[in-house]
Scaffold this motif. Structure first.
Motif, mmCIF file in Angstrom:
data_model
loop_
_atom_site.group_PDB
_atom_site.id
_atom_site.type_symbol
_atom_site.label_atom_id
_atom_site.label_comp_id
_atom_site.label_asym_id
_atom_site.label_seq_id
_atom_site.Cartn_x
_atom_site.Cartn_y
_atom_site.Cartn_z
ATOM 1 N N ALA A 102 0.834 -1.209 0.000
ATOM 2 C CA ALA A 102 0.000 0.000 0.000
ATOM 3 C C ALA A 102 0.869 1.259 0.000
ATOM 4 C CB ALA A 102 -0.926 0.000 1.210
ATOM 5 N N LEU A 103 2.080 1.154 -0.440
ATOM 6 C CA LEU A 103 3.087 2.222 -0.625
ATOM 7 C C LEU A 103 4.344 1.907 0.164
ATOM 8 C CD1 LEU A 103 2.782 6.103 -0.769
ATOM 9 C CD2 LEU A 103 4.423 5.062 0.798
ATOM 10 N N THR A 104 5.440 1.930 -0.566
ATOM 11 C CA THR A 104 6.769 1.919 0.057
ATOM 12 C C THR A 104 7.543 3.084 -0.560
ATOM 13 O OG1 THR A 104 7.745 0.533 -1.670
ATOM 14 C CG2 THR A 104 6.818 -0.619 0.237
ATOM 15 N N GLY A 126 11.188 11.489 -9.558
ATOM 16 C CA GLY A 126 11.247 10.086 -9.988
ATOM 17 C C GLY A 126 11.060 9.173 -8.786
ATOM 18 N N ASN A 127 9.899 9.260 -8.166
ATOM 19 C CA ASN A 127 9.675 8.627 -6.855
ATOM 20 C C ASN A 127 8.946 7.286 -6.974
ATOM 21 O OD1 ASN A 127 7.048 9.343 -7.446
ATOM 22 N ND2 ASN A 127 6.937 11.015 -5.975
ATOM 23 N N ASN A 128 8.374 6.847 -5.849
ATOM 24 C CA ASN A 128 7.645 5.573 -5.823
ATOM 25 C C ASN A 128 6.535 5.519 -6.879
ATOM 26 O OD1 ASN A 128 6.261 7.581 -4.372
ATOM 27 N ND2 ASN A 128 6.156 6.418 -2.461
ATOM 28 N N MET A 129 5.808 6.610 -7.037
ATOM 29 C CA MET A 129 4.731 6.666 -8.045
ATOM 30 C C MET A 129 5.327 6.496 -9.448
ATOM 31 S SD MET A 129 1.586 7.389 -6.902
ATOM 32 C CE MET A 129 0.897 8.239 -8.305
ATOM 33 N N CYS A 160 -2.301 12.046 -7.390
ATOM 34 C CA CYS A 160 -2.770 11.000 -6.463
ATOM 35 C C CYS A 160 -3.240 11.581 -5.138
ATOM 36 C CB CYS A 160 -1.661 9.975 -6.241
ATOM 37 S SG CYS A 160 -0.214 10.614 -5.381
ATOM 38 N N LEU A 161 -2.891 12.843 -4.860
ATOM 39 C CA LEU A 161 -3.203 13.509 -3.598
ATOM 40 C C LEU A 161 -2.497 12.791 -2.438
ATOM 41 C CD1 LEU A 161 -7.055 14.194 -4.076
ATOM 42 C CD2 LEU A 161 -5.138 15.741 -4.603
ATOM 43 N N PRO A 162 -2.141 13.442 -1.358
ATOM 44 C CA PRO A 162 -2.406 14.848 -1.075
ATOM 45 C C PRO A 162 -1.577 15.786 -1.961
ATOM 46 C CG PRO A 162 -0.986 13.919 0.629
ATOM 47 C CD PRO A 162 -1.398 12.781 -0.272
ATOM 48 N N THR A 220 1.331 14.314 -11.853
ATOM 49 C CA THR A 220 2.388 14.753 -10.936
ATOM 50 C C THR A 220 2.102 14.265 -9.527
ATOM 51 O OG1 THR A 220 3.793 16.606 -10.290
ATOM 52 C CG2 THR A 220 1.413 17.028 -10.319
ATOM 53 N N ASP A 221 3.008 14.598 -8.625
ATOM 54 C CA ASP A 221 2.933 14.156 -7.227
ATOM 55 C C ASP A 221 3.780 15.148 -6.426
ATOM 56 O OD1 ASP A 221 2.637 12.597 -4.909
ATOM 57 O OD2 ASP A 221 4.140 11.107 -5.500
ATOM 58 N N VAL A 222 3.692 15.046 -5.112
ATOM 59 C CA VAL A 222 4.469 15.948 -4.252
ATOM 60 C C VAL A 222 5.965 15.887 -4.593
ATOM 61 C CG1 VAL A 222 2.886 15.919 -2.295
ATOM 62 C CG2 VAL A 222 4.628 14.135 -2.482
ATOM 63 N N TRP A 223 6.645 16.969 -4.300
ATOM 64 C CA TRP A 223 8.088 17.017 -4.588
ATOM 65 C C TRP A 223 8.920 16.355 -3.487
ATOM 66 C CZ3 TRP A 223 7.725 22.842 -6.278
ATOM 67 C CH2 TRP A 223 7.225 22.892 -7.596
ATOM 68 N N ALA A 224 8.392 16.352 -2.272
ATOM 69 C CA ALA A 224 9.081 15.643 -1.179
ATOM 70 C C ALA A 224 8.110 14.616 -0.621
ATOM 71 C CB ALA A 224 9.525 16.612 -0.090
ATOM 72 N N SER A 225 8.445 13.351 -0.788
ATOM 73 C CA SER A 225 7.571 12.274 -0.322
ATOM 74 C C SER A 225 7.724 12.072 1.177
ATOM 75 C CB SER A 225 7.930 10.977 -1.062
ATOM 76 O OG SER A 225 7.473 11.022 -2.392
ATOM 77 N N MET A 226 6.833 11.235 1.722
ATOM 78 C CA MET A 226 6.903 10.923 3.150
ATOM 79 C C MET A 226 8.271 10.323 3.473
ATOM 80 S SD MET A 226 3.102 9.387 3.907
ATOM 81 C CE MET A 226 2.766 8.646 2.309
ATOM 82 N N GLY A 227 8.911 10.874 4.476
ATOM 83 C CA GLY A 227 10.257 10.426 4.828
ATOM 84 C C GLY A 227 11.334 11.365 4.300
HETATM 85 N N1 NVA Z 1 5.147 10.022 -3.344
HETATM 86 C C1 NVA Z 1 4.216 10.255 -2.244
HETATM 87 C C2 NVA Z 1 2.909 9.602 -2.510
HETATM 88 C C3 NVA Z 1 1.858 9.884 -1.482
HETATM 89 C C4 NVA Z 1 0.567 9.201 -1.747
HETATM 90 C C5 NVA Z 1 4.827 9.756 -0.957
HETATM 91 O O1 NVA Z 1 5.423 8.672 -0.941
HETATM 92 O O2 NVA Z 1 4.719 10.459 0.057
#
Ligand code: NVA
Ligand code: CP
Length: 305
Positions: free
Chosen positions: A124-126, A159-162, A262-264, A221-228
């Motif tokens: 559900a996301l890494t 170039g992140n997880n998404m 994909c939000l947020p 697109t997606d956030v520029w700084a992901s979680m972590g």
């Molecule tokens: N690339 C983002 C996606 C959030 C749904 C993150 O990992 O934080």
């Protein structure tokens, strides 16, 4: 053999398209009031070591919507926080639940849980992948545009997880993908190289966002700084600024190109309020479709369908 969803590489093209078609069908059935009970008596454990609104609630709602139930465990709730080995966690959890949905940092956590679990483990996301998100995003594209295989998808940003999961989807399903990423923020090179071996349509990385969107049917697109990556936020703001999805960039895309997020979202960073709230942005349909897609995934992996 247990079928896990660690990344999109775990499924054939036919299976990936099967998820999409089934999710569209389940969405229609829900709208017409059909009641589902195919996961009655089944329980899924949600193990979430990172925050989540959409993925958590849509998985929970999907499971209840199929007659099943959920147990939610945050990072603080399990003995993982006190270093219990993943192989023990996997074998214990598999005695209680019929599937595990895992949001965590390292992809190796998902790999290790899957290795020792006798029930399906769903990513559900890494830091490396967000496979369920890309499936619901493709479902949204198919709803809006009728197909995915004939389209050109642009990814503008990190170039992140998404991005990595979009690359795997493009290779496996077979559609054109063009990613605009700043130098130093490219998608994972091993994933790209391995996907390019099977890709039947171009998958390219460029630096110029205008080049990426010029022939795009979908701009993503997606956030520029992901979680972590919160400590890199300030530095990234400056580096990524030229890749903002704004009216000027969208003017360079075909007039019927839609926008995905994909939000947020961080308004006025990776996307302007103007574009996010415009008719061409389908972010809230994407968010809804996560629930329908998660039903299709749970039904297939836990229900044996
Ligand atoms: N690339 C983002 C996606 C959030 C749904 C993150 O990992 O934080
Ligand atoms: N898109 C997505 O995964 O959102 P959450 O982080 O809220 O789950």
């Amino acid at each position: 053999m247990v079928h896990h969803l660690q990344s999109l590489q775990d499924f054939s093209k036919k299976e990936l398209l099967g998820f999409i078609n089934r999710a569209i069908e389940l969405k229609k059935e829900r709208l017409s009031g059909v009641s589902h009970q195919q996961l009655a008596g089944k329980t899924v454990g949600l193990i979430f070591e990172k925050p989540s609104t959409r993925t958590r609630v849509s998985f929970e709602s999907a499971m209840y919507g199929l007659g099943g139930q959920v147990i939610f465990l945050s990072g603080r709730d399990t003995q993982l926080a006190r270093s219990e080995p993943l192989k023990d966690m996997a074998r214990v959890m598999a005695r209680y639940v019929d599937g595990m949905v895992v949001r965590t940092f390292g992809q190796q956590v998902v790999t290790e849980l899957a290795r020792y679990s006798s029930v399906p483990v769903i990513n559900a996301l890494t830091d490396l992948h967000h496979p369920c998100q890309i499936l619901s995003d493709i479902m949204t594209v198919v709803e809006k545009k009728g197909n995915i295989e004939e389209l050109t998808i642009a990814w503008v940003g990190d170039g992140n997880n998404m991005a990595n999961s979009w690359i795997q989807a493009a290779g496996r399903i077979g559609f054109e993908l063009i990613l605009a990423c700043p130098e130093g923020y490219d998608p994972n090179p091993e994933i790209l190289a391995s996907v390019l071996e099977e890709a039947v349509k171009p998958i390219t990385v460029v630096r110029n966002p205008e080049e990426a969107v010029a022939a795009a049917d979908v701009v993503n697109t997606d956030v520029w700084a992901s979680m972590g990556q919160e400590s890199e936020q300030e530095e990234r703001l400056a580096i990524f600024q030229p890749l903002q999805i704004n009216a000027a960039l969208m003017a360079k895309a075909p007039a019927d190109a839609i926008v995905l997020h994909c939000l947020p979202a961080h308004r006025e960073e990776e996307i302007t309020e103007e574009v996010l709230e415009s008719e061409r942005c389908v972010a809230f349909d994407q968010a809804e479709n996560k629930m329908h897609m998660h039903k299709a995934i749970l039904e297939r992996l836990l229900g044996g369908k």
